[in-house]
Scaffold this motif. Sequence first.
Motif, mmCIF file in Angstrom:
data_model
loop_
_atom_site.group_PDB
_atom_site.id
_atom_site.type_symbol
_atom_site.label_atom_id
_atom_site.label_comp_id
_atom_site.label_asym_id
_atom_site.label_seq_id
_atom_site.Cartn_x
_atom_site.Cartn_y
_atom_site.Cartn_z
ATOM 1 N N GLU B 63 16.171 -22.266 10.522
ATOM 2 C CA GLU B 63 15.260 -23.279 9.994
ATOM 3 C C GLU B 63 14.582 -22.756 8.721
ATOM 4 O O GLU B 63 14.495 -23.469 7.715
ATOM 5 N N ASP B 64 14.134 -21.489 8.764
ATOM 6 C CA ASP B 64 13.545 -20.871 7.570
ATOM 7 C C ASP B 64 14.517 -20.938 6.394
ATOM 8 O O ASP B 64 14.144 -21.267 5.274
ATOM 9 N N LEU B 65 15.783 -20.587 6.675
ATOM 10 C CA LEU B 65 16.773 -20.539 5.593
ATOM 11 C C LEU B 65 17.061 -21.928 5.049
ATOM 12 O O LEU B 65 17.255 -22.109 3.849
ATOM 13 N N GLU B 66 17.082 -22.921 5.932
ATOM 14 C CA GLU B 66 17.401 -24.277 5.486
ATOM 15 C C GLU B 66 16.275 -24.877 4.650
ATOM 16 O O GLU B 66 16.507 -25.767 3.839
ATOM 17 N N HIS B 67 15.051 -24.387 4.861
ATOM 18 C CA HIS B 67 13.933 -24.884 4.057
ATOM 19 C C HIS B 67 13.711 -24.070 2.785
ATOM 20 O O HIS B 67 12.766 -24.297 2.048
ATOM 21 N N ASP B 68 14.610 -23.111 2.565
ATOM 22 C CA ASP B 68 14.507 -22.292 1.361
ATOM 23 C C ASP B 68 14.881 -23.161 0.154
ATOM 24 O O ASP B 68 15.989 -23.693 0.092
ATOM 25 N N PRO B 69 13.967 -23.325 -0.830
ATOM 26 C CA PRO B 69 14.263 -24.184 -1.979
ATOM 27 C C PRO B 69 15.260 -23.566 -2.975
ATOM 28 O O PRO B 69 15.729 -24.236 -3.874
ATOM 29 N N THR B 71 18.485 -22.471 -4.828
ATOM 30 C CA THR B 71 19.822 -23.075 -4.866
ATOM 31 C C THR B 71 20.874 -22.131 -5.454
ATOM 32 O O THR B 71 22.064 -22.337 -5.241
ATOM 33 N N ASP B 72 20.436 -21.101 -6.173
ATOM 34 C CA ASP B 72 21.398 -20.166 -6.763
ATOM 35 C C ASP B 72 22.087 -19.364 -5.660
ATOM 36 O O ASP B 72 21.416 -18.690 -4.862
ATOM 37 N N PRO B 73 23.425 -19.418 -5.574
ATOM 38 C CA PRO B 73 24.128 -18.767 -4.452
ATOM 39 C C PRO B 73 23.863 -17.266 -4.355
ATOM 40 O O PRO B 73 23.684 -16.747 -3.250
ATOM 41 N N GLU B 74 23.838 -16.571 -5.481
ATOM 42 C CA GLU B 74 23.585 -15.117 -5.417
ATOM 43 C C GLU B 74 22.187 -14.855 -4.847
ATOM 44 O O GLU B 74 22.007 -13.991 -3.990
ATOM 45 N N GLN B 75 21.197 -15.623 -5.318
ATOM 46 C CA GLN B 75 19.823 -15.428 -4.835
ATOM 47 C C GLN B 75 19.701 -15.779 -3.357
ATOM 48 O O GLN B 75 18.929 -15.150 -2.621
ATOM 49 N N ARG B 76 20.446 -16.784 -2.915
ATOM 50 C CA ARG B 76 20.395 -17.146 -1.485
ATOM 51 C C ARG B 76 20.917 -16.002 -0.617
ATOM 52 O O ARG B 76 20.349 -15.690 0.438
ATOM 53 N N LEU B 77 22.023 -15.384 -1.046
ATOM 54 C CA LEU B 77 22.575 -14.257 -0.279
ATOM 55 C C LEU B 77 21.619 -13.058 -0.310
ATOM 56 O O LEU B 77 21.440 -12.371 0.698
ATOM 57 N N LEU B 78 21.019 -12.860 -1.461
ATOM 58 C CA LEU B 78 20.089 -11.745 -1.597
ATOM 59 C C LEU B 78 18.879 -11.938 -0.693
ATOM 60 O O LEU B 78 18.409 -10.997 -0.038
ATOM 61 N N ARG B 79 18.392 -13.167 -0.654
ATOM 62 C CA ARG B 79 17.226 -13.473 0.175
ATOM 63 C C ARG B 79 17.554 -13.273 1.660
ATOM 64 O O ARG B 79 16.756 -12.735 2.421
ATOM 65 N N LEU B 80 18.760 -13.689 2.029
ATOM 66 C CA LEU B 80 19.232 -13.498 3.402
ATOM 67 C C LEU B 80 19.268 -12.001 3.738
ATOM 68 O O LEU B 80 18.787 -11.578 4.796
ATOM 69 N N ALA B 81 19.806 -11.218 2.822
ATOM 70 C CA ALA B 81 19.884 -9.762 3.044
ATOM 71 C C ALA B 81 18.485 -9.173 3.192
ATOM 72 O O ALA B 81 18.236 -8.362 4.092
ATOM 73 N N GLU B 82 17.568 -9.603 2.327
ATOM 74 C CA GLU B 82 16.201 -9.054 2.392
ATOM 75 C C GLU B 82 15.529 -9.414 3.714
ATOM 76 O O GLU B 82 14.826 -8.598 4.300
ATOM 77 N N LEU B 83 15.746 -10.633 4.163
ATOM 78 C CA LEU B 83 15.152 -11.060 5.438
ATOM 79 C C LEU B 83 15.703 -10.250 6.606
ATOM 80 O O LEU B 83 14.954 -9.820 7.485
ATOM 81 N N VAL B 84 17.025 -10.041 6.619
ATOM 82 C CA VAL B 84 17.655 -9.357 7.753
ATOM 83 C C VAL B 84 17.398 -7.851 7.696
ATOM 84 O O VAL B 84 17.030 -7.244 8.695
ATOM 85 N N VAL B 85 17.557 -7.262 6.530
ATOM 86 C CA VAL B 85 17.435 -5.801 6.429
ATOM 87 C C VAL B 85 15.971 -5.374 6.468
ATOM 88 O O VAL B 85 15.584 -4.477 7.206
ATOM 89 N N GLY B 86 15.150 -6.052 5.659
ATOM 90 C CA GLY B 86 13.774 -5.588 5.525
ATOM 91 C C GLY B 86 12.799 -6.355 6.375
ATOM 92 O O GLY B 86 11.640 -5.976 6.499
ATOM 93 N N GLY B 87 13.270 -7.432 6.974
ATOM 94 C CA GLY B 87 12.328 -8.279 7.696
ATOM 95 C C GLY B 87 11.545 -9.114 6.710
ATOM 96 O O GLY B 87 11.816 -9.103 5.504
ATOM 97 N N THR B 88 10.569 -9.817 7.208
ATOM 98 C CA THR B 88 9.816 -10.751 6.373
ATOM 99 C C THR B 88 8.639 -10.064 5.700
ATOM 100 O O THR B 88 7.919 -10.670 4.922
ATOM 101 N N GLY B 89 8.447 -8.760 6.001
ATOM 102 C CA GLY B 89 7.275 -8.075 5.466
ATOM 103 C C GLY B 89 6.062 -8.298 6.366
ATOM 104 O O GLY B 89 5.021 -7.689 6.169
ATOM 105 N N ASP B 90 6.204 -9.180 7.338
ATOM 106 C CA ASP B 90 5.100 -9.402 8.288
ATOM 107 C C ASP B 90 4.924 -8.179 9.180
ATOM 108 O O ASP B 90 5.860 -7.412 9.377
ATOM 109 N N ASP B 91 3.717 -8.049 9.731
ATOM 110 C CA ASP B 91 3.509 -7.017 10.739
ATOM 111 C C ASP B 91 4.476 -7.264 11.897
ATOM 112 O O ASP B 91 4.801 -8.407 12.210
#
Lengths: 200, 200
Positions: B63-69, B71-91
């Motif tokens: 759901e988070d990913l689908e609400h991501d505004p 549209t650039d494919p490279e940035q979408r993959l990068l954002r996915l990687a950051e979320l999975v590898v680094g987490g959201t930065g939340d505690d």
Amino acid sequence: MTTGDEIVDATFTALYEHGYADLTMEAIGEEFDKSTSLIHYHFDSKADLLATCLETIHDEFLEDLEHDPETDPEQRLLRLAELVVGGTGDDGVDEFHTALLELRAQAPYDEALREQLARNDAVWREHIADIVRDGIEQGVFREVDPEHFAALFRSAIEGAQSHNVILGEDAPSEDAMAGIEELLVHELLVESERTEGADA
Amino acid sequence: MTTGDEIVDATFTALYEHGYADLTMEAIGEEFDKSTSLIHYHFDSKADLLATCLETIHDEFLEDLEHDPETDPEQRLLRLAELVVGGTGDDGVDEFHTALLELRAQAPYDEALREQLARNDAVWREHIADIVRDGIEQGVFREVDPEHFAALFRSAIEGAQSHNVILGEDAPSEDAMAGIEELLVHELLVESERTEGADA
């Protein structure tokens, strides 16, 4: 095989059979042909035994790789990927990888395990980075950052191994290996080394 | 937050605190503000509860990913990687990833978990392959095989997440993320999309 090696083998078998949650010294003893008292004689604790298991398999794996007569850098990386992702093709590889994942998942709860895994990881990545440096020196690889590539490659091959264990029959093993092969071609090989048809 | 979601949260906290080996319904109840009997009312068994946990976090993530505004494919993959590898930065992200690895390692011993993980995996890989297809259609990505790339990318980002959990302070997190970024540039982007300096 030394008694120590026999105990390590018994531990992996017991880990696979019972899972970490039910891994007791008794369960290990049942997979060991000699007296269980020998396990206590060789190892101070279960934590000590498990860290030794990780050290032993790491040393064996590295020894196999160092005796590999292959000198082509792309083929060396491919062979490493096949060994890690698919195992050696020997019986019991899936069971071994399952036990290994169990141990890895325990690292946040067991400092001796975490330290041994960190030592193994550093050696592994250095081994991969050395192959990349060789390839760059031989003029067959582009000038990528060897450390960045080593971290990516190790994540990719261990991630694929874990997926095989976790997803079982639903694991995308063939797609993952094809993706790894294409990674080597597209990210590492210089243009003149790419053969027709390798380019998707 | 529904009671079901509160139970899922309590389960992840308990998993991180105790590890799977010591995860009891009582331990989950201690992390849950309401009566433990509600857990038994909502879930038939621990296996049922754990499979639901995996389904819930998978749905939330998608759901988070689908609400991501973006549209650039490279940035979408990068954002996915950051979320999975680094987490959201939340505690609590490291704790959450630790609990997740514990669950994954149990899949070979728990068919309900394995099936849920296989469903999640298939959706994930399709999501990645769709982004790759978009990029090819937009003319910014080369014509790679979307399924092969998706399997590789998923192995790489999950492998890096696992390394962060397993190796802790010794994890090569920055090298792994740099390697993933370079993978996107070198394997996916067409020549004209690569900016100066991105090439190693």
